[in-house]
Scaffold this active site. Structure first.
Site, PDB file in Angstrom:
ATOM      1  N   ARG A 121       0.811  -1.236   0.000  1.00  0.00           N
ATOM      2  CA  ARG A 121       0.000   0.000   0.000  1.00  0.00           C
ATOM      3  C   ARG A 121       0.836   1.274   0.000  1.00  0.00           C
ATOM      4  NH1 ARG A 121      -3.383  -2.936   3.724  1.00  0.00           N
ATOM      5  NH2 ARG A 121      -5.137  -3.774   2.577  1.00  0.00           N
ATOM      6  N   LYS A 143       3.579  11.625 -10.712  1.00  0.00           N
ATOM      7  CA  LYS A 143       2.744  10.799 -11.588  1.00  0.00           C
ATOM      8  C   LYS A 143       3.504   9.516 -11.882  1.00  0.00           C
ATOM      9  CE  LYS A 143      -0.154  14.055 -14.127  1.00  0.00           C
ATOM     10  NZ  LYS A 143      -0.470  14.592 -15.466  1.00  0.00           N
ATOM     11  N   GLU A 185      10.460  18.728 -23.860  1.00  0.00           N
ATOM     12  CA  GLU A 185       9.758  19.087 -22.613  1.00  0.00           C
ATOM     13  C   GLU A 185      10.327  20.397 -22.043  1.00  0.00           C
ATOM     14  OE1 GLU A 185       7.079  17.421 -21.761  1.00  0.00           O
ATOM     15  OE2 GLU A 185       7.342  15.304 -22.297  1.00  0.00           O
ATOM     16  N   LYS A 227       8.095  23.310 -13.205  1.00  0.00           N
ATOM     17  CA  LYS A 227       7.229  22.159 -12.938  1.00  0.00           C
ATOM     18  C   LYS A 227       6.842  22.117 -11.462  1.00  0.00           C
ATOM     19  CE  LYS A 227       5.925  17.515 -13.616  1.00  0.00           C
ATOM     20  NZ  LYS A 227       5.969  16.305 -14.427  1.00  0.00           N
ATOM     21  N   GLU A 237      -3.906  17.410 -10.416  1.00  0.00           N
ATOM     22  CA  GLU A 237      -4.415  17.834 -11.716  1.00  0.00           C
ATOM     23  C   GLU A 237      -5.931  18.002 -11.737  1.00  0.00           C
ATOM     24  OE1 GLU A 237      -2.241  16.277 -15.131  1.00  0.00           O
ATOM     25  OE2 GLU A 237      -4.085  16.380 -16.293  1.00  0.00           O
ATOM     26  N   ARG A 241      -2.574  22.074 -13.481  1.00  0.00           N
ATOM     27  CA  ARG A 241      -1.494  21.124 -13.832  1.00  0.00           C
ATOM     28  C   ARG A 241      -1.662  20.585 -15.255  1.00  0.00           C
ATOM     29  NH1 ARG A 241       1.422  16.275 -10.367  1.00  0.00           N
ATOM     30  NH2 ARG A 241       2.649  15.522 -12.127  1.00  0.00           N
ATOM     31  N   ASN A 245       0.464  19.225 -19.967  1.00  0.00           N
ATOM     32  CA  ASN A 245       0.180  18.287 -21.058  1.00  0.00           C
ATOM     33  C   ASN A 245       0.099  18.972 -22.410  1.00  0.00           C
ATOM     34  OD1 ASN A 245      -0.053  15.682 -19.805  1.00  0.00           O
ATOM     35  ND2 ASN A 245      -1.783  16.543 -18.701  1.00  0.00           N
ATOM     36  N   HIS A 248       0.481  17.046 -25.629  1.00  0.00           N
ATOM     37  CA  HIS A 248       0.433  15.619 -25.303  1.00  0.00           C
ATOM     38  C   HIS A 248      -0.806  14.917 -25.860  1.00  0.00           C
ATOM     39  CE1 HIS A 248       3.780  16.683 -22.790  1.00  0.00           C
ATOM     40  NE2 HIS A 248       3.867  15.478 -22.257  1.00  0.00           N
ATOM     41  N   HIS A 252       0.459  11.824 -27.543  1.00  0.00           N
ATOM     42  CA  HIS A 252       0.120  10.460 -27.111  1.00  0.00           C
ATOM     43  C   HIS A 252      -0.543   9.689 -28.247  1.00  0.00           C
ATOM     44  CE1 HIS A 252       0.137  11.396 -22.478  1.00  0.00           C
ATOM     45  NE2 HIS A 252       1.335  11.180 -22.966  1.00  0.00           N
ATOM     46  N   HIS A 265       8.785   9.673 -27.005  1.00  0.00           N
ATOM     47  CA  HIS A 265       7.754  10.508 -26.384  1.00  0.00           C
ATOM     48  C   HIS A 265       8.007  11.993 -26.674  1.00  0.00           C
ATOM     49  CE1 HIS A 265       4.849  11.829 -23.381  1.00  0.00           C
ATOM     50  NE2 HIS A 265       5.783  12.589 -22.824  1.00  0.00           N
TER      51      HIS A 265
HETATM   52  P1  NAD Z   1      13.277   6.011 -21.500  1.00  0.00           P
HETATM   53  O1  NAD Z   1      13.070   5.807 -20.078  1.00  0.00           O
HETATM   54  O2  NAD Z   1      12.799   4.946 -22.441  1.00  0.00           O
HETATM   55  O3  NAD Z   1      14.821   6.277 -21.752  1.00  0.00           O
HETATM   56  C1  NAD Z   1      15.249   6.513 -23.066  1.00  0.00           C
HETATM   57  C2  NAD Z   1      16.416   5.586 -23.461  1.00  0.00           C
HETATM   58  O4  NAD Z   1      17.610   6.082 -22.889  1.00  0.00           O
HETATM   59  C3  NAD Z   1      16.281   4.161 -23.001  1.00  0.00           C
HETATM   60  O5  NAD Z   1      16.801   3.301 -23.992  1.00  0.00           O
HETATM   61  C4  NAD Z   1      17.156   4.118 -21.761  1.00  0.00           C
HETATM   62  O6  NAD Z   1      17.633   2.837 -21.473  1.00  0.00           O
HETATM   63  C5  NAD Z   1      18.264   5.032 -22.171  1.00  0.00           C
HETATM   64  N1  NAD Z   1      18.995   5.702 -21.110  1.00  0.00           N
HETATM   65  C6  NAD Z   1      18.498   6.260 -19.989  1.00  0.00           C
HETATM   66  N2  NAD Z   1      19.451   6.942 -19.363  1.00  0.00           N
HETATM   67  C7  NAD Z   1      20.591   6.795 -20.068  1.00  0.00           C
HETATM   68  C8  NAD Z   1      21.912   7.282 -19.923  1.00  0.00           C
HETATM   69  N3  NAD Z   1      22.229   8.119 -18.958  1.00  0.00           N
HETATM   70  N4  NAD Z   1      22.828   6.892 -20.824  1.00  0.00           N
HETATM   71  C9  NAD Z   1      22.494   6.082 -21.874  1.00  0.00           C
HETATM   72  N5  NAD Z   1      21.257   5.633 -22.082  1.00  0.00           N
HETATM   73  C10 NAD Z   1      20.314   5.987 -21.182  1.00  0.00           C
HETATM   74  O7  NAD Z   1      12.579   7.359 -22.021  1.00  0.00           O
HETATM   75  P2  NAD Z   1      12.406   8.821 -21.366  1.00  0.00           P
HETATM   76  O8  NAD Z   1      12.342   9.740 -22.512  1.00  0.00           O
HETATM   77  O9  NAD Z   1      13.366   9.055 -20.283  1.00  0.00           O
HETATM   78  O10 NAD Z   1      10.970   8.754 -20.691  1.00  0.00           O
HETATM   79  C11 NAD Z   1       9.812   8.569 -21.462  1.00  0.00           C
HETATM   80  C12 NAD Z   1       8.713   8.052 -20.556  1.00  0.00           C
HETATM   81  O11 NAD Z   1       8.453   9.031 -19.560  1.00  0.00           O
HETATM   82  C13 NAD Z   1       7.415   7.795 -21.283  1.00  0.00           C
HETATM   83  O12 NAD Z   1       6.894   6.565 -20.848  1.00  0.00           O
HETATM   84  C14 NAD Z   1       6.522   8.920 -20.822  1.00  0.00           C
HETATM   85  O13 NAD Z   1       5.149   8.576 -20.826  1.00  0.00           O
HETATM   86  C15 NAD Z   1       7.039   9.163 -19.442  1.00  0.00           C
HETATM   87  N6  NAD Z   1       6.757  10.500 -18.887  1.00  0.00           N
HETATM   88  C16 NAD Z   1       6.224  10.559 -17.647  1.00  0.00           C
HETATM   89  C17 NAD Z   1       5.971  11.794 -17.068  1.00  0.00           C
HETATM   90  C18 NAD Z   1       5.454  11.869 -15.652  1.00  0.00           C
HETATM   91  O14 NAD Z   1       5.080  12.949 -15.214  1.00  0.00           O
HETATM   92  N7  NAD Z   1       5.447  10.777 -14.909  1.00  0.00           N
HETATM   93  C19 NAD Z   1       6.263  12.963 -17.771  1.00  0.00           C
HETATM   94  C20 NAD Z   1       6.816  12.861 -19.040  1.00  0.00           C
HETATM   95  C21 NAD Z   1       7.065  11.610 -19.599  1.00  0.00           C
HETATM   96  N1  GLY Z   2       4.029  15.482 -17.408  1.00  0.00           N
HETATM   97  C1  GLY Z   2       2.747  15.973 -16.987  1.00  0.00           C
HETATM   98  C2  GLY Z   2       2.601  16.100 -15.528  1.00  0.00           C
HETATM   99  O1  GLY Z   2       3.478  15.760 -14.773  1.00  0.00           O
HETATM  100  O2  GLY Z   2       1.572  16.537 -15.071  1.00  0.00           O
END
Ligand code: NAD
Ligand code: GLY
Length: 356
Positions: A121, A143, A185, A227, A237, A241, A245, A248, A252, A265
């Protein structure tokens, strides 16, 4: 002299710091104050763990460290992988006092955070983001979640970390395409709420692409500040907030229609921001500035070819929908965003038809 900058996310008793600096992994920042209990469970992936897991260990001196690496890729941000993480947590003997640590990009951070939110939990959680996108966006704000075949991030929870530790040296190994995706971003923050930052980005994009340490540190710090300010005002949100997006709803849909991972992304968000700005009816000069900055970052300024009905089907899963009505984050001008269901339907048809 402080070797790092601190940005605070002010959420009452769930407040936490974002620590931004160079050389923080390797023991230069002690995580002891943020680890509850004696046990840590580091979630990483098969790409990042070989690069940084051993560097993180000295930051956790005196703690028991278990770890698990996911396969790499957006397609593994799934309920099935989440189940595996929960199984591994139980197999390692984790308990309510275990602290889950995400070491990786947004995929690792989102799914590890969701596991931390659900396990027993809810257990303590620390983000150690290693992509630019994760450092400026996904690691901050709580998130967490996974994708469903019907859409991105449809299953998840709000679960704030106790700390976000950003070692900007990790960006040295990040592939350039991933680095550029993170810049989408960064540009987003300027476009939605800080026109001066947008102008600063226009002046400094070439230095950022060269990973100039001072410029990079400022871009990450400013993005985190913006942020943090939005999240502190609307954690769950219910209102403002949603401006985070921007781009997005289209983005998306692009990710889903092409198949997760085909466009990154940040790439999908980049093209999506231009579509959303166009839908907003901002001045041609502002639209041209946004296109210019996105293009200067080496990001796509146009969506891929997707049939109009597929756009509508994919956007129909957007979490901002209310009473079956699509809502978009629109711009009044560069630096001023708002959420609205009142958009130009003919313009939307032209935009998604244009990609058909
Ligand atoms: P990712 O996590 O897939 O990383 C991108 C690539 O880089 C991967 O192949 C990873 O293994 C590699 N990598 C990571 N760090 C590295 C480093 N230092 N050196 C070499 N390679 C490295 O992608 P991302 O762009 O980091 O994240 C995208 C995800 O984040 C999506 O799923 C998206 O929906 C999510 N997201 C979430 C929020 C939120 O608020 N929670 C906001 C924006 C995006
Ligand atoms: N990336 C959108 C949020 O964190 O609200």
């Amino acid at each position: 002299m402080s070797l790092y900058q601190t940005v605070s996310v002010d959420l009452g008793d769930r407040s936490y710091p974002i620590i931004i600096g160079r050389g923080l992994l390797g023991g230069n920042f002690d995580l002891a104050d943020y680890v509850r209990g004696t046990d840590c469970f580091v979630v990483s992936n098969e790409t990042v763990a070989p690069l940084y897991l051993d560097k993180l260990r000295p930051n956790l001196a005196g703690r028991n460290v278990a770890s698990f690496s996911l396969p790499d890729g957006e397609s593994f941000k799934s309920v099935a992988t989440m189940q595996t993480i929960l199984d591994e947590l139980l197999a390692s003997g984790a308990n309510r006092d275990t602290t889950v640590i995400a070491l990786g990009g947004g995929v690792v951070g989102d799914i590890a955070g969701f596991a931390a939110a659900c396990f027993m939990r809810g257990v303590a959680f620390i983000q150690v983001p290693t992509t630019l996108l994760a450092q400026v966006d996904s690691s901050v704000g709580g998130k967490t979640g996974v994708n469903h075949e019907k859409g991105k991030n449809l299953i998840g929870a709000f679960h704030q970390p106790r700390l976000v530790l950003i070692d900007t040296d990790t960006l040295d190994t990040l592939p350039v395409r991933e680095f550029r995706a993170g810049l989408a971003e960064v540009i987003k923050y300027g476009a939605i709420c800080d026109p001066a930052f947008f102008t600063w980005l226009e002046s400094n994009m070439s230095g950022l692409l060269e990973k100039d340490p001072k410029l990079l540190a400022y871009a990450i710090q400013r993005s985190c500040e913006l942020k943090a300010e939005v999240v502190a005002g609307d954690e769950r949100e219910t209102g403002r907030r949603a401006i985070l997006n921007f781009g997005h709803t289209f983005g998306h849909a692009i990710e889903r229609c092409l198949g997760y991972g085909e466009w990154l992304h940040g790439e999908a968000v980049a093209a999506g921001m231009i579509m959303a700005a166009d839908l907003s009816g901002i001045t041609a000069a502002d639209l041209a500035r946004l296109k210019g900055l996105v293009g200067a970052a080496g990001l796509p300024t146009e969506a891929p070819a997707i049939a109009g009905d597929r756009w509508l089907e994919a956007m129909g899963m957007d979490k901002k929908i209310r009473q079956k009505q699509l809502r978009f984050v629109l711009l009044r001008a560069l630096g001023e965003a708002y959420l609205s269901a009142d958009y130009d339907g003919a313009r939307l048809e032209a935009l998604i038809g244009a990609g058909a």
